[in-house]
Design a protein around this motif. Structure first.
Motif, short mmCIF file in Angstrom:
data_model
loop_
_atom_site.label_atom_id
_atom_site.label_comp_id
_atom_site.label_asym_id
_atom_site.label_seq_id
_atom_site.Cartn_x
_atom_site.Cartn_y
_atom_site.Cartn_z
N PRO A 155 -8.99 3.56 7.12
CA PRO A 155 -7.93 3.86 6.16
C PRO A 155 -6.59 3.27 6.58
CG PRO A 155 -8.34 5.76 7.54
CD PRO A 155 -9.37 4.73 7.92
N HIS A 156 -5.72 3.09 5.59
CA HIS A 156 -4.37 2.59 5.81
C HIS A 156 -3.40 3.47 5.03
CE1 HIS A 156 -6.24 -1.05 7.47
NE2 HIS A 156 -7.01 -1.06 6.39
N GLY A 157 -2.13 3.10 5.04
CA GLY A 157 -1.16 3.74 4.16
C GLY A 157 -0.49 4.96 4.74
N ASP A 158 0.37 5.56 3.92
CA ASP A 158 1.22 6.68 4.31
C ASP A 158 0.51 8.01 4.02
OD1 ASP A 158 3.20 8.44 4.88
OD2 ASP A 158 4.59 7.75 3.33
N PRO A 159 0.28 8.85 5.04
CA PRO A 159 -0.36 10.15 4.79
C PRO A 159 0.42 11.03 3.82
CG PRO A 159 -0.36 9.64 7.14
CD PRO A 159 0.51 8.61 6.47
N ALA A 160 1.75 10.89 3.79
CA ALA A 160 2.54 11.69 2.86
C ALA A 160 2.22 11.35 1.41
CB ALA A 160 4.03 11.48 3.14
N ALA A 161 1.99 10.07 1.13
CA ALA A 161 1.61 9.66 -0.22
C ALA A 161 0.25 10.23 -0.59
CB ALA A 161 1.60 8.14 -0.33
N LEU A 166 -2.95 14.29 -3.63
CA LEU A 166 -3.92 15.39 -3.63
C LEU A 166 -3.33 16.67 -4.24
CD1 LEU A 166 -5.58 14.91 -0.12
CD2 LEU A 166 -6.54 14.32 -2.34
N LEU A 167 -2.07 16.94 -3.94
CA LEU A 167 -1.44 18.15 -4.49
C LEU A 167 -1.25 18.05 -5.99
CD1 LEU A 167 1.26 18.93 -1.76
CD2 LEU A 167 -0.86 20.17 -2.22
N LEU A 168 -0.79 16.90 -6.47
CA LEU A 168 -0.62 16.73 -7.92
C LEU A 168 -1.98 16.71 -8.63
CD1 LEU A 168 2.30 14.19 -8.50
CD2 LEU A 168 2.15 16.57 -9.27
N ASP A 231 -7.57 5.96 -8.12
CA ASP A 231 -6.88 4.67 -7.99
C ASP A 231 -5.68 4.78 -7.04
OD1 ASP A 231 -8.67 3.48 -9.64
OD2 ASP A 231 -7.36 3.41 -11.40
N GLY A 232 -4.93 5.88 -7.16
CA GLY A 232 -3.79 6.07 -6.28
C GLY A 232 -4.20 6.19 -4.82
N LEU A 233 -5.23 6.98 -4.56
CA LEU A 233 -5.73 7.12 -3.20
C LEU A 233 -6.27 5.79 -2.67
CD1 LEU A 233 -7.59 10.55 -3.46
CD2 LEU A 233 -5.48 10.09 -2.21
N ARG A 234 -6.92 5.04 -3.54
CA ARG A 234 -7.48 3.75 -3.12
C ARG A 234 -6.37 2.74 -2.82
NH1 ARG A 234 -11.15 3.58 -6.91
NH2 ARG A 234 -12.65 4.69 -5.60
#
Length: 269
Positions: A155-161, A166-168, A231-234
């Motif tokens: 995985p890559h990217g920002d955990p906050a994103a 996930l919350l939304l 799509d956002g998670l991907r």
């Protein structure tokens, strides 16, 4: 003769006087919410059908489609494409399908009516259910992440994103699940929730890439909450993108509409 109980005793100070210890009354609201959330979580984890839906099926799909080349997921390892979609599926299975079915039958058997008459306010009951969903999702995500890492996920990217998505996503699916459970009969909710789960599994970009669909169909499917979440998670976890504002916007709209409609039309009986 004296009478004693486990929780209270009476002491006299003069004729007819009495002091109860501890003082009778309702528990503090946070404690009631915490107790109800714990009960909801225990009931969910003890339900074999719910565990199959929320834990076993997502884990099996992740392992199967990562190990066997069933669907062309494009360049790179299959697990890199599949893991974000399966995380979205886990949110769908718990916040929407599982919650809709459980709440629908609680409503049918009069459980919600009785709880609504208890000292626990109705909004606090829904808060407790939401807390139970979040705890279950945390366990799901932890398990799926471990399985994905074992399959070679990078995985890559920002955990906050990821957390924001996930919350939304949870808010959007919870609103829709409660709306269904509060307006349909329990049997109809059971059938409809499972049908929606299967349809979104196939057409929500979870396992099958959106590029497999025609342009017009893609435009419609991308507006679904499961598509925005997967799509956002991907984008974040596979492509290392920043905040996926368009997907967050779609999820925010579904959250507001779903929760507002559930609050307006939910029937407790």
């Amino acid at each position: 003769m004296s009478v004693t109980t486990d929780t209270a005793h009476v002491t006299g100070e003069g004729e007819g006087a009495g002091v109860f210890a501890p003082a009778p009354g309702t528990a503090p609201l946070p404690r009631m919410i915490r107790a109800q959330a714990l009960l909801e979580t225990k009931m969910l984890l003890r339900n074999g059908e719910q565990l199959l839906l929320t834990v076993v099926i997502p884990a099996l799909l992740l392992v199967l489609f990562s190990a066997v080349d069933i669907v062309d997921t494009g360049p790179g390892k299959s697990v890199d494409f599949l893991a974000p979609g399966i995380l979205a599926l886990a949110v769908l299975s718990t916040a929407f399908t599982g919650q809709a079915i459980a709440t629908g039958f609680e409503r049918r058997y009069g459980v919600l009516k009785r709880l609504g008459a208890s000292p626990l306010p109705r909004w606090a009951l829904m808060t407790a259910k939401t807390c139970s969903v979040l705890v279950t999702e945390a366990l799901q995500v932890a398990l799926l992440v471990v399985i994905a890492f074992a399959l070679g996920w990078s995985p890559h990217g920002d955990p906050a994103a990821v957390l924001l998505l996930l919350l939304l996503g949870t808010a959007a699916f919870s609103g829709l699940g409660l709306l269904m459970a509060g307006t349909l009969k329990a049997e109809a909710t059971l059938a409809a929730a499972n049908l929606v789960f299967l349809l979104l599994l196939v057409g929500g970009g979870v396992i099958v890439p959106m590029s497999k669909f025609s342009g017009g169909v893609q435009d419609v499917l991308k507006l679904l909450p499961i598509s925005a979440l997967s799509d956002g998670l991907r984008d974040v976890l596979q492509n290392g993108a920043g905040i996926p504002w368009s997907d967050l916007g779609i999820l925010a709209v579904w959250s507001v509409v779903g929760l507002a409609a559930a609050g307006r039309f939910f029937r407790w009986e």
